[in-house]
Design an enzyme around this catalytic site. Structure first.
Site, PDB file in Angstrom:
ATOM      1  N   GLY A   1      -3.796  -4.254  -4.366  1.00 19.66           N
ATOM      2  CA  GLY A   1      -5.058  -3.534  -4.533  1.00 19.66           C
ATOM      3  C   GLY A   1      -4.470  -2.068  -4.926  1.00 19.66           C
ATOM      4  CG  HIS A   2      -1.769  -2.172  -7.207  1.00 17.18           C
ATOM      5  ND1 HIS A   2      -0.777  -2.756  -8.113  1.00 17.18           N
ATOM      6  CD2 HIS A   2      -1.179  -2.332  -6.238  1.00 17.18           C
ATOM      7  CE1 HIS A   2      -0.023  -3.574  -7.394  1.00 17.18           C
ATOM      8  NE2 HIS A   2      -0.369  -3.244  -5.958  1.00 17.18           N
TER       9      HIS A   2
ATOM     10  CG  ASN B   1      -2.289 -10.819  -2.845  1.00 15.46           C
ATOM     11  OD1 ASN B   1      -2.055 -10.825  -4.102  1.00 15.46           O
ATOM     12  ND2 ASN B   1      -1.413 -11.341  -1.988  1.00 15.46           N
TER      13      ASN B   1
ATOM     14  N   GLY C   1       1.532   2.778  -2.623  1.00 13.40           N
ATOM     15  CA  GLY C   1       1.194   3.753  -3.575  1.00 13.40           C
ATOM     16  C   GLY C   1       1.928   3.461  -5.131  1.00 13.40           C
ATOM     17  CE  LYS C   2       2.869  -2.621  -4.220  1.00 14.10           C
ATOM     18  NZ  LYS C   2       2.631  -2.296  -2.931  1.00 14.10           N
ATOM     19  N   GLY C   3       0.418   1.689  -7.531  1.00 13.26           N
ATOM     20  CA  GLY C   3      -0.283   1.656  -8.657  1.00 13.26           C
ATOM     21  C   GLY C   3      -0.064   3.142  -9.318  1.00 13.26           C
TER      22      GLY C   3
ATOM     23  CG  ASP D   1      -1.790  -1.038   1.264  1.00 12.58           C
ATOM     24  OD1 ASP D   1      -2.126  -1.675   0.023  1.00 12.58           O
ATOM     25  OD2 ASP D   1      -2.211  -1.760   2.365  1.00 12.58           O
TER      26      ASP D   1
ATOM     27  NE  ARG E   1      -7.534  -6.887   5.945  1.00 13.77           N
ATOM     28  CZ  ARG E   1      -6.602  -7.757   5.809  1.00 13.77           C
ATOM     29  NH1 ARG E   1      -6.311  -8.348   6.715  1.00 13.77           N
ATOM     30  NH2 ARG E   1      -5.917  -7.962   4.784  1.00 13.77           N
TER      31      ARG E   1
ATOM     32  CD  GLN F   1       1.208  -8.909  -2.591  1.00 14.42           C
ATOM     33  OE1 GLN F   1       1.856  -9.762  -3.217  1.00 14.42           O
ATOM     34  NE2 GLN F   1      -0.041  -8.737  -2.895  1.00 14.42           N
TER      35      GLN F   1
HETATM   36  P1  IMO Z   1      -0.579  -4.069  -2.547  1.00 13.42           P
HETATM   37  O1  IMO Z   1      -0.075  -4.582  -3.806  1.00 13.42           O
HETATM   38  C1  IMO Z   1      -1.072  -4.632   2.115  1.00 13.42           C
HETATM   39  C2  IMO Z   1      -0.983  -8.510   3.731  1.00 13.42           C
HETATM   40  C3  IMO Z   1      -2.310  -9.162   4.243  1.00 13.42           C
HETATM   41  C4  IMO Z   1      -1.897 -10.140   5.042  1.00 13.42           C
HETATM   42  C5  IMO Z   1      -0.583 -10.725   4.533  1.00 13.42           C
HETATM   43  C6  IMO Z   1      -0.829 -12.130   3.869  1.00 13.42           C
HETATM   44  O2  IMO Z   1      -1.812  -3.421  -2.441  1.00 13.42           O
HETATM   45  O3  IMO Z   1       0.294  -3.333  -1.663  1.00 13.42           O
HETATM   46  P2  IMO Z   1      -2.372 -12.762   1.679  1.00 13.42           P
HETATM   47  O4  IMO Z   1      -3.847 -12.693   1.509  1.00 13.42           O
HETATM   48  O5  IMO Z   1      -1.412 -12.128   0.757  1.00 13.42           O
HETATM   49  O6  IMO Z   1      -2.020 -14.260   2.053  1.00 13.42           O
HETATM   50  O7  IMO Z   1      -2.044 -12.035   3.092  1.00 13.42           O
HETATM   51  O8  IMO Z   1      -0.096  -9.941   3.307  1.00 13.42           O
HETATM   52  N1  IMO Z   1      -1.311  -8.315   2.086  1.00 13.42           N
HETATM   53  C7  IMO Z   1      -1.002  -6.716   1.676  1.00 13.42           C
HETATM   54  N2  IMO Z   1      -1.054  -5.752   2.631  1.00 13.42           N
HETATM   55  N3  IMO Z   1      -0.920  -4.563   0.632  1.00 13.42           N
HETATM   56  C8  IMO Z   1      -1.097  -5.642  -0.316  1.00 13.42           C
HETATM   57  O9  IMO Z   1      -0.949  -5.573  -1.499  1.00 13.42           O
HETATM   58  C9  IMO Z   1      -1.277  -6.802   0.249  1.00 13.42           C
HETATM   59  N4  IMO Z   1      -1.436  -8.106  -0.180  1.00 13.42           N
HETATM   60  C10 IMO Z   1      -1.269  -9.094   0.895  1.00 13.42           C
HETATM   61  O10 IMO Z   1      -3.031  -8.088   4.854  1.00 13.42           O
HETATM   62  O11 IMO Z   1      -1.087  -9.320   6.377  1.00 13.42           O
HETATM   63 MG    MG Z   2      -3.225  -2.933  -0.758  1.00 16.21          MG
END
Ligand code: IMO
Ligand code: MG
Length: 430
Positions: free
Chosen positions: A40-41, A38, A15-17, A13, A303, A224
């Site tokens: 979210g961009h 998983n 701000g990669k998108g 999160d 969340r 991530q």
């Molecule tokens: P972006 O790309 C923030 C976190 C989940 C959890 C852990 C494992 O938007 O940055 P998972 O469903 O991957 O098995 O969950 O990783 N998590 C993220 N946190 N941004 C994300 O993606 C995430 N993708 C997974 O909250 O703690």
């Molecule tokens: Mg995210």
């Protein structure tokens, strides 16, 4: 001109998108190389918001190729939905601008169910996953029993593969006391979704290699953040894939020389969603304020994100584990108006000063951050488009971060809008 890898330098999160979308103007192809939906961009383009989870952020730009690499886990039902949603927003997603690696792993409904079941269990470790089946799908990949994208092209051969997969899952399900999976139903649903996926399937590694030889520019889009990396993150509170920049090569089928410049994305403070250690977390009104101002709610799951001060020790660590050449610093404006700002420069562990987060779970939970205080600024930095527009103290803050993490700031993002971006060094210039 070189290729660029964008990788999250914190817990996701960052701000990669926006940064990927902004850089994609200079790229010919945008490649996702790990994770799944998983991610979210969020992209804001001319006031219109696009939310992506699985599709590469380049998809909204005309004339760019988007690639889902072999390192990604693909939920075909989700993919079809995401394509439909974007199509509804006027974005064309066709086999001409989207390619999916034939050797990528599929996420099946049984993976999502297992993920949910584990997370909802009253006992045991709560990771706080996105419940999208990411972990269980990667488990099956490494366990050599996964169903892959290429298998959708040969439905007749599916029974043997499904039987092997279910020998594992049905044993597990019996143990958990839940209904077993009927192999014929699973095959029928895969056969139904297959024609919607197959037009996009491609030998991605060969196409990317050819494009590279032709001098086309590749932008690798990480999901991530490096602290959620299965090896280098805060294990077991991590996701199930490698996230560090080296994965861009493995997860797309290219050699390490294809990587080029590594751009780490970091927020001017820190957030984390889900469980696990977070040394600089603020459980007070400052943490609340960061969350409200930064609109720190998950794109996918809604969340509330945990918030805290910038942790330079952690980012210094990811600068090293990902080989980050430069940083894109985002959301500086959220710190506007603070009298003083704190930055974590290292930790105290049982009375000892250490400069990195140790590998052990118990030690990670015990470290106490050592802070440095930096004077804040009262002026607004939001929407600034040049260094000259930034207050002197904000520039000092950025300079101090550069020193502490051991990497220069190449890009400064001052709002979610594409054009509110200050370029210091163009990553594509290497
Ligand atoms: P972006 O790309 C923030 C976190 C989940 C959890 C852990 C494992 O938007 O940055 P998972 O469903 O991957 O098995 O969950 O990783 N998590 C993220 N946190 N941004 C994300 O993606 C995430 N993708 C997974 O909250 O703690
Ligand atoms: Mg995210």
């Amino acid at each position: 001109m070189t290729n660029v890898v964008v990788v999250g330098a914190q817990w996701g999160d960052e701000g990669k998108g926006k940064i990927v979308d902004w850089l994609s103007e200079q790229a010919d192809v945008v490649v996702r190389f790990q994770g799944g939906h998983n991610a979210g961009h969020t992209l804001v383009i001319d006031g219109v918001t696009y939310k992506l989870a699985l599709l590469p952020s380049g998809i909204v730009r005309k004339g760019k190729l988007s690639v889902i690499g072999n390192g990604v886990v693909v939920d075909p039902w989700h993919l079809v939905e995401e394509i439909a949603k974007l199509t509804g927003q006027g974005v064309a997603v066709t086999p001409d601008n989207l390619k999916i690696a034939d050797n990528a792993t599929l996420i099946l409904p049984l993976h999502r169910q297992l993920d949910e079941l584990r997370e909802n269990a009253s006992e045991g470790l709560k990771i706080g996953t996105t419940k999208r089946g990411i972990g269980p799908a990667y488990e099956d990949k490494v366990g050599r029993r996964a169903i892959r994208v290429v298998d959708l092209a040969d439905i007749d051969a599916l029974p043997g593969k499904v039987e092997r997969l279910l020998a594992h899952h049905n044993a597990l399900r019996r143990g958990l006391g839940i209904a077993e999976i009927d192999g014929r139903e699973l095959i029928a649903s895969l056969a139904e979704i297959a024609p919607k996926i197959l037009p996009f399937v491609d030998t991605v590694w060969a196409r990317l290699d050819a494009m590279r030889r032709d001098g086309r520019r590749i932008l690798f889009e990480g999901a991530q953040g490096a602290l959620l990396d299965i090896d280098h993150g805060t294990y077991p509170f991590v996701t199930s894939s490698n996230i560090v920049a080296a994965q861009a090569a493995t997860g797309s089928g290219l050699g390490p020389s294809a990587i080029g410049y590594v751009l780490g994305i970091a927020k001017a403070y820190t957030t984390r969603v889900g469980g696990g250690p977070f040394p600089t977390e603020l459980n007070d009104e400052i943490g609340e304020l960061l969350g409200v101002r930064g609109r720190e709610f998950g794109v996918n799951t809604g969340r509330k994100r945990r918030c805290g001060w910038f942790d330079a020790a952690l980012v210094r660590q990811t600068v090293r584990t990902s080989g980050i050449h430069g940083l894109a610093l985002t959301k500086l404006d959220i710190l506007d108006g603070f009298e003083t700002i704190r930055v974590c420069v290292g930790y105290d562990l049982d009375g000892r000063r250490i400069d990195h987060l140790p590998a052990g779970q118990a030690e990670q939970a015990r470290v106490i951050p050592v802070y440095e205080e930096i004077e804040g600024w009262s002026e607004s930095t939001a929407g600034a488009r040049s260094w000259a527009e930034l207050p002197a103290q904000a520039v000092k803050y950025v300079r101090r971060i550069e020193e502490l993490v051991g990497a220069p700031v190449a890009v400064l993002s001052t709002s979610p809008e594409r054009d509110d971006t200050i370029l210091v060094h163009n990553p594509f210039e290497g």
